[in-house]
Design a protein around this motif. Sequence first.
Motif, PDB file in Angstrom:
ATOM      1  N   TRP A 113       0.829  -1.214   0.000  1.00 45.04           N
ATOM      2  CA  TRP A 113       0.000   0.000   0.000  1.00 45.04           C
ATOM      3  C   TRP A 113       0.860   1.259   0.000  1.00 45.04           C
ATOM      4  O   TRP A 113       1.910   1.319   0.625  1.00 45.04           O
ATOM      5  CB  TRP A 113      -0.900   0.015   1.231  1.00 45.04           C
ATOM      6  CG  TRP A 113      -1.946  -1.048   1.219  1.00 45.04           C
ATOM      7  CD1 TRP A 113      -1.921  -2.229   1.914  1.00 45.04           C
ATOM      8  CD2 TRP A 113      -3.173  -1.042   0.488  1.00 45.04           C
ATOM      9  NE1 TRP A 113      -3.053  -2.955   1.654  1.00 45.04           N
ATOM     10  CE2 TRP A 113      -3.850  -2.255   0.784  1.00 45.04           C
ATOM     11  CE3 TRP A 113      -3.768  -0.137  -0.388  1.00 45.04           C
ATOM     12  CZ2 TRP A 113      -5.087  -2.576   0.242  1.00 45.04           C
ATOM     13  CZ3 TRP A 113      -5.001  -0.450  -0.939  1.00 45.04           C
ATOM     14  CH2 TRP A 113      -5.651  -1.661  -0.626  1.00 45.04           C
ATOM     15  N   ARG A 114       0.378   2.270  -0.704  1.00 48.48           N
ATOM     16  CA  ARG A 114       0.974   3.603  -0.705  1.00 48.48           C
ATOM     17  C   ARG A 114      -0.121   4.617  -1.008  1.00 48.48           C
ATOM     18  O   ARG A 114      -1.170   4.263  -1.549  1.00 48.48           O
ATOM     19  CB  ARG A 114       2.087   3.716  -1.739  1.00 48.48           C
ATOM     20  CG  ARG A 114       1.595   3.594  -3.187  1.00 48.48           C
ATOM     21  CD  ARG A 114       2.730   3.748  -4.153  1.00 48.48           C
ATOM     22  NE  ARG A 114       2.227   3.745  -5.532  1.00 48.48           N
ATOM     23  CZ  ARG A 114       3.015   3.879  -6.603  1.00 48.48           C
ATOM     24  NH1 ARG A 114       4.318   3.994  -6.447  1.00 48.48           N
ATOM     25  NH2 ARG A 114       2.480   3.881  -7.813  1.00 48.48           N
ATOM     26  N   LEU A 115       0.115   5.868  -0.640  1.00 46.40           N
ATOM     27  CA  LEU A 115      -0.878   6.894  -0.909  1.00 46.40           C
ATOM     28  C   LEU A 115      -1.073   7.059  -2.412  1.00 46.40           C
ATOM     29  O   LEU A 115      -0.108   7.093  -3.179  1.00 46.40           O
ATOM     30  CB  LEU A 115      -0.448   8.227  -0.293  1.00 46.40           C
ATOM     31  CG  LEU A 115      -0.685   8.373   1.215  1.00 46.40           C
ATOM     32  CD1 LEU A 115      -0.040   9.656   1.723  1.00 46.40           C
ATOM     33  CD2 LEU A 115      -2.180   8.370   1.530  1.00 46.40           C
ATOM     34  N   ARG A 129      -5.874  10.576   1.822  1.00 49.13           N
ATOM     35  CA  ARG A 129      -6.465   9.513   2.660  1.00 49.13           C
ATOM     36  C   ARG A 129      -6.701   8.224   1.877  1.00 49.13           C
ATOM     37  O   ARG A 129      -7.023   7.203   2.465  1.00 49.13           O
ATOM     38  CB  ARG A 129      -7.788  10.000   3.249  1.00 49.13           C
ATOM     39  CG  ARG A 129      -7.662  11.218   4.156  1.00 49.13           C
ATOM     40  CD  ARG A 129      -9.015  11.598   4.730  1.00 49.13           C
ATOM     41  NE  ARG A 129      -9.590  10.510   5.521  1.00 49.13           N
ATOM     42  CZ  ARG A 129     -10.818  10.522   6.021  1.00 49.13           C
ATOM     43  NH1 ARG A 129     -11.598  11.564   5.799  1.00 49.13           N
ATOM     44  NH2 ARG A 129     -11.270   9.499   6.731  1.00 49.13           N
ATOM     45  N   TYR A 131      -5.485   5.132  -0.379  1.00 49.04           N
ATOM     46  CA  TYR A 131      -4.300   4.319  -0.642  1.00 49.04           C
ATOM     47  C   TYR A 131      -4.538   3.424  -1.855  1.00 49.04           C
ATOM     48  O   TYR A 131      -5.678   3.116  -2.213  1.00 49.04           O
ATOM     49  CB  TYR A 131      -3.955   3.458   0.573  1.00 49.04           C
ATOM     50  CG  TYR A 131      -3.367   4.230   1.727  1.00 49.04           C
ATOM     51  CD1 TYR A 131      -1.997   4.186   1.988  1.00 49.04           C
ATOM     52  CD2 TYR A 131      -4.177   5.017   2.552  1.00 49.04           C
ATOM     53  CE1 TYR A 131      -1.455   4.896   3.053  1.00 49.04           C
ATOM     54  CE2 TYR A 131      -3.633   5.732   3.617  1.00 49.04           C
ATOM     55  CZ  TYR A 131      -2.275   5.660   3.857  1.00 49.04           C
ATOM     56  OH  TYR A 131      -1.739   6.366   4.897  1.00 49.04           O
ATOM     57  N   PRO A 285      -8.783   3.713   4.396  1.00 47.67           N
ATOM     58  CA  PRO A 285      -8.815   3.066   5.723  1.00 47.67           C
ATOM     59  C   PRO A 285      -9.693   3.855   6.687  1.00 47.67           C
ATOM     60  O   PRO A 285      -9.826   5.074   6.583  1.00 47.67           O
ATOM     61  CB  PRO A 285      -7.345   3.095   6.167  1.00 47.67           C
ATOM     62  CG  PRO A 285      -6.559   3.392   4.943  1.00 47.67           C
ATOM     63  CD  PRO A 285      -7.441   4.183   4.044  1.00 47.67           C
ATOM     64  N   GLY A 288      -5.839   5.418  10.202  1.00 49.11           N
ATOM     65  CA  GLY A 288      -4.433   5.281   9.867  1.00 49.11           C
ATOM     66  C   GLY A 288      -4.175   4.669   8.509  1.00 49.11           C
ATOM     67  O   GLY A 288      -4.856   4.968   7.531  1.00 49.11           O
ATOM     68  N   GLU A 289      -3.190   3.776   8.464  1.00 48.25           N
ATOM     69  CA  GLU A 289      -2.797   3.121   7.221  1.00 48.25           C
ATOM     70  C   GLU A 289      -3.463   1.748   7.097  1.00 48.25           C
ATOM     71  O   GLU A 289      -3.897   1.169   8.090  1.00 48.25           O
ATOM     72  CB  GLU A 289      -1.273   2.975   7.180  1.00 48.25           C
ATOM     73  CG  GLU A 289      -0.525   4.295   7.213  1.00 48.25           C
ATOM     74  CD  GLU A 289       0.975   4.103   7.140  1.00 48.25           C
ATOM     75  OE1 GLU A 289       1.426   2.932   7.118  1.00 48.25           O
ATOM     76  OE2 GLU A 289       1.698   5.117   7.125  1.00 48.25           O
ATOM     77  N   PRO A 290      -3.562   1.212   5.866  1.00 48.71           N
ATOM     78  CA  PRO A 290      -4.180  -0.109   5.683  1.00 48.71           C
ATOM     79  C   PRO A 290      -3.410  -1.193   6.425  1.00 48.71           C
ATOM     80  O   PRO A 290      -2.181  -1.180   6.454  1.00 48.71           O
ATOM     81  CB  PRO A 290      -4.095  -0.324   4.166  1.00 48.71           C
ATOM     82  CG  PRO A 290      -3.946   1.040   3.580  1.00 48.71           C
ATOM     83  CD  PRO A 290      -3.159   1.821   4.587  1.00 48.71           C
ATOM     84  N   GLU A 291      -4.146  -2.127   7.017  1.00 50.73           N
ATOM     85  CA  GLU A 291      -3.516  -3.260   7.660  1.00 50.73           C
ATOM     86  C   GLU A 291      -4.420  -4.477   7.571  1.00 50.73           C
ATOM     87  O   GLU A 291      -5.642  -4.371   7.627  1.00 50.73           O
ATOM     88  CB  GLU A 291      -3.183  -2.966   9.119  1.00 50.73           C
ATOM     89  CG  GLU A 291      -4.351  -2.583   9.982  1.00 50.73           C
ATOM     90  CD  GLU A 291      -3.965  -2.312  11.426  1.00 50.73           C
ATOM     91  OE1 GLU A 291      -4.835  -2.420  12.299  1.00 50.73           O
ATOM     92  OE2 GLU A 291      -2.777  -1.993  11.677  1.00 50.73           O
TER      93      GLU A 291
END
Length: 297
Positions: A113-115, A129, A131, A285, A288-291
């Motif tokens: 994942w990246r923006l 926001r 990704y 997401p 925060g960031e994807p997980e």
Amino acid sequence: MKKARGALRAYEKGDFYVSPAGNDGWSGTLPEPNAAGTDGPFATVSRARDAVRALKNGLYRDVFVLIRGGEYHLQKPVVFRGCDGHHESYRVVYAAYPGETPVFSSDVPVTGWRLAENVPGLPQSMRGRIYEAPLPALPGGKRRISALYANGKRLRRACSKGFEPQHPIPANADLPDVGGLLRSDRHTLYCPPGLLRAWENPEDVEVFVEPGVGYVTNYLPLESVDLAANTARTALPSTYPMGRVDRHLFAMGDGSCRLENAVDFLTEPGSWAVDTRRGVIYYVPEHGEPENVAAPG
């Protein structure tokens, strides 16, 4: 004390065992690997199934396979056939090892994942926001996905607000004769101004619609878009022509249809869309960031 109705029986001893720590080259007759690491349980249910097939010939008693707790990632379906049963009055039982919980899945992890930047159609309000990640290789060479999960929770595919097609349905379109139905236009969706865009991947965008009646719904991929006419043509015909319906038939707040799976509609946390031409998944997401994002295998 009586056992509660519906409670699973705990089987104490198995003929074969399956474990995430197992090996399909072992005998499968031990519940855990031996000290030398030369024998122990099987690693897969399919290997245990094959061992049961060989064991039960001429064996007149129940056969038990106990599956240790842990996660099992299936690369392909485990298929049981009629030959995997037993002689009359005897059973082949596959059960969880006492006190343990095995979990089976075929999820395909989505990583990298990246923006997302410089992607046509991304909502300005959501920039920074959203990704993107490469669409992973899916079983059987599939290129489309219809669901996405994060931390075990199913996410919502990006969609527009509900709207009404800007076109009346002929008075007899709900119950036409078969010939009239086959001759009717069941590919054209008349959309409100500003909803459509000249997508590079119209085949990924789908319309969810109630075509004329409240008891019929269709999911139809788009084939093309005509911005001058504010119309979209679907690759497949709807059951009935797509047009304005009575308000009591609205499937969602503002109408009887909506568009799905375009980056333009990534306006809510937890939403996602896929572009098969670029081979990219887009995701917003919730925090925060994807997980722990995965697609069904």
